[in-house]
Scaffold this active site. Structure first.
Site, mmCIF file in Angstrom:
data_model
loop_
_atom_site.group_PDB
_atom_site.id
_atom_site.type_symbol
_atom_site.label_atom_id
_atom_site.label_comp_id
_atom_site.label_asym_id
_atom_site.label_seq_id
_atom_site.Cartn_x
_atom_site.Cartn_y
_atom_site.Cartn_z
ATOM 1 C CG HIS A 95 43.339 40.220 45.296
ATOM 2 N ND1 HIS A 95 43.938 39.257 46.084
ATOM 3 C CD2 HIS A 95 43.586 39.868 44.013
ATOM 4 C CE1 HIS A 95 44.522 38.353 45.298
ATOM 5 N NE2 HIS A 95 44.310 38.701 44.050
ATOM 6 C CG ASP A 134 47.311 41.241 43.775
ATOM 7 O OD1 ASP A 134 46.993 42.296 43.219
ATOM 8 O OD2 ASP A 134 47.805 40.273 43.171
ATOM 9 C CD GLU A 164 40.652 36.961 45.902
ATOM 10 O OE1 GLU A 164 40.120 37.965 46.393
ATOM 11 O OE2 GLU A 164 40.479 36.607 44.705
ATOM 12 C CE LYS A 201 44.706 41.896 39.255
ATOM 13 N NZ LYS A 201 45.233 41.244 40.491
ATOM 14 N NE ARG A 249 46.995 37.832 34.585
ATOM 15 C CZ ARG A 249 47.026 37.886 35.913
ATOM 16 N NH1 ARG A 249 47.143 36.778 36.615
ATOM 17 N NH2 ARG A 249 46.918 39.049 36.542
ATOM 18 C CE1 TYR A 280 43.294 34.466 41.831
ATOM 19 C CE2 TYR A 280 43.713 35.087 39.555
ATOM 20 C CZ TYR A 280 43.865 34.193 40.603
ATOM 21 O OH TYR A 280 44.572 33.043 40.414
#
Length: 373
Positions: free
Chosen positions: A96, A270, A118, A75, A15, A94
């Protein structure tokens, strides 16, 4: 503002933070965009595609990080990327953080402004920037689970939907949020026997209204969860507590007593996973076996369908990227409490309460931290 888009480097992650159409929107708003060479190649976009909309191509990630005011990724930054962050630089991706102490410590040390997709919320209590990837991961979980049940992958050798005269597989979905709802939709479409567990009666009513008698909507108690997990051929873990580590609902003892060759797909990995025996895997080696149960715990599931995932993510993130670029991070976050919820780390301070509590670190209210920045 100068926005930077580096190439993703996590295992089998194709991505990209912004597609050319998104870059064009930022440039139309008067901003500059630098993109690492071949950042979009995994989804079919060449450097020329980015140049055509006005982006500048840079040869390395180090060049992008050194030049950009804001880094837009997909990510969480890997260790080598975290080392390139600098004080005052905006990171929008993101994160996490809840299960990831090394990343948390590095981001605190960097004194950068770290906003997590998120944990951004909306007026309905939803997670608008997590939702598109939860949709993808929920739907993918059934595909992955179906493959895990194949005998060549050490599964029970079952077809999810069965055939006339042969019972279908039993799929148990834990959590009826975005992941669980999409998993149930795919499982029903494939003809499986589907049970959805959740502790919110209103959510169960929604499941019942959507699927009728094609899905058994069951209130999740310890007893109900144990009963259905032990009867399951495939278990989908789709539990999420925003910003916090996922609760371990399926225990090692449950796994030990499941049917040999059954499978679990822990979409919550995740955030640390909701199954006690889960550990993060990659697309290169997606599964492992514990007590004859196949575990699929890939931490970036949507990365396997990067074109679909990137467009879905960009549709959600672009308005927020534009807002950050147009107004600056302080004004953009201070005027929108829901957007402010995305702020996890700023100037060496943790502003996500769940992360701070999980690591026994000091928590600073996001508004206070921003007003003092």
């Amino acid at each position: 503002m100068l926005i930077g888009v580096p190439k993703e480097i996590k295992n089998h992650e194709y991505r990209v933070g912004m597609v050319p159409a998104s870059v064009r929107e930022l440039i139309n708003h008067g901003h500059q965009v630098v993109v690492e060479t071949n950042a979009g190649i995994g989804i079919g976009f060449t450097d020329e595609d980015y140049i055509a909309v006005g982006a500048e191509i840079l040869p390395t990630a180090a060049d992008v990080f050194a030049k950009a005011d804001m880094i837009v990724k997909v990510k969480e930054p890997q260790a080598v990327e975290r080392a390139m962050l600098r004080e005052g630089q905006i990171l929008f991706t993101y994160l996490h953080l809840a299960p990831d102490l090394p990343q948390t410590e590095d981001l605190v040390k960097s004194k950068s402004i770290c906003i997590a997709y998120e944990t951004v919320t909306d007026a309905r209590g939803g997670l608008p920037l997590l939702a598109p990837m939860s949709e993808v991961a929920g739907r993918m979980s059934i595909q992955a689970g179906a493959q895990a049940l194949e005998k060549s992958n050490a599964g029970r050798g079952m077809l999810l939907g069965g055939v006339p005269g042969v019972e279908p597989a039993k799929v148990v979905v834990i959590g009826a949020g975005m992941v669980g709802n999409n998993a149930a939709q795919m499982a029903v479409g494939m003809g499986a026997d589907v049970v959805v567990l959740d502790r919110n009666v209103d959510v169960l009513r929604r499941v019942d209204a959507q699927f009728g008698n094609r899905v058994k909507a069951v209130y999740s108690t310890a007893d109900a969860l144990e009963k259905h997990v032990l009867e399951a051929d495939l278990v989908i873990g789709g539990v999420l507590i925003p910003g916090a580590a996922a609760p371990k609902l399926v225990t090692a003892e449950h796994i030990k007593n499941m049917k040999p060759g059954s499978a679990i797909v822990d979409v919550a990995i995740d955030q640390g996973g909701c199954i006690e025996t889960s550990k993060a895997t990659t697309h290169a080696e997606p599964t492992y076996i514990v007590d004859d149960v196949v575990h699929y715990c890939v931490a970036n599931m949507p990365g396997a369908v990067p074109r679909t995932s990137t467009f879905a993510l960009n549709n959600a993130t672009l308005p927020y990227i534009i807002k950050l670029a147009n107004k600056g991070y302080k004004a953009a976050l201070l005027e929108d409490d829901h957007f402010m919820n995305g702020l996890n780390v700023i100037n060496g301070q943790i502003t996500c309460k769940e992360v701070a509590e999980g690591f026994n670190m000091e928590f600073v209210d996001a508004r206070t931290a921003l007003e003092n920045a």
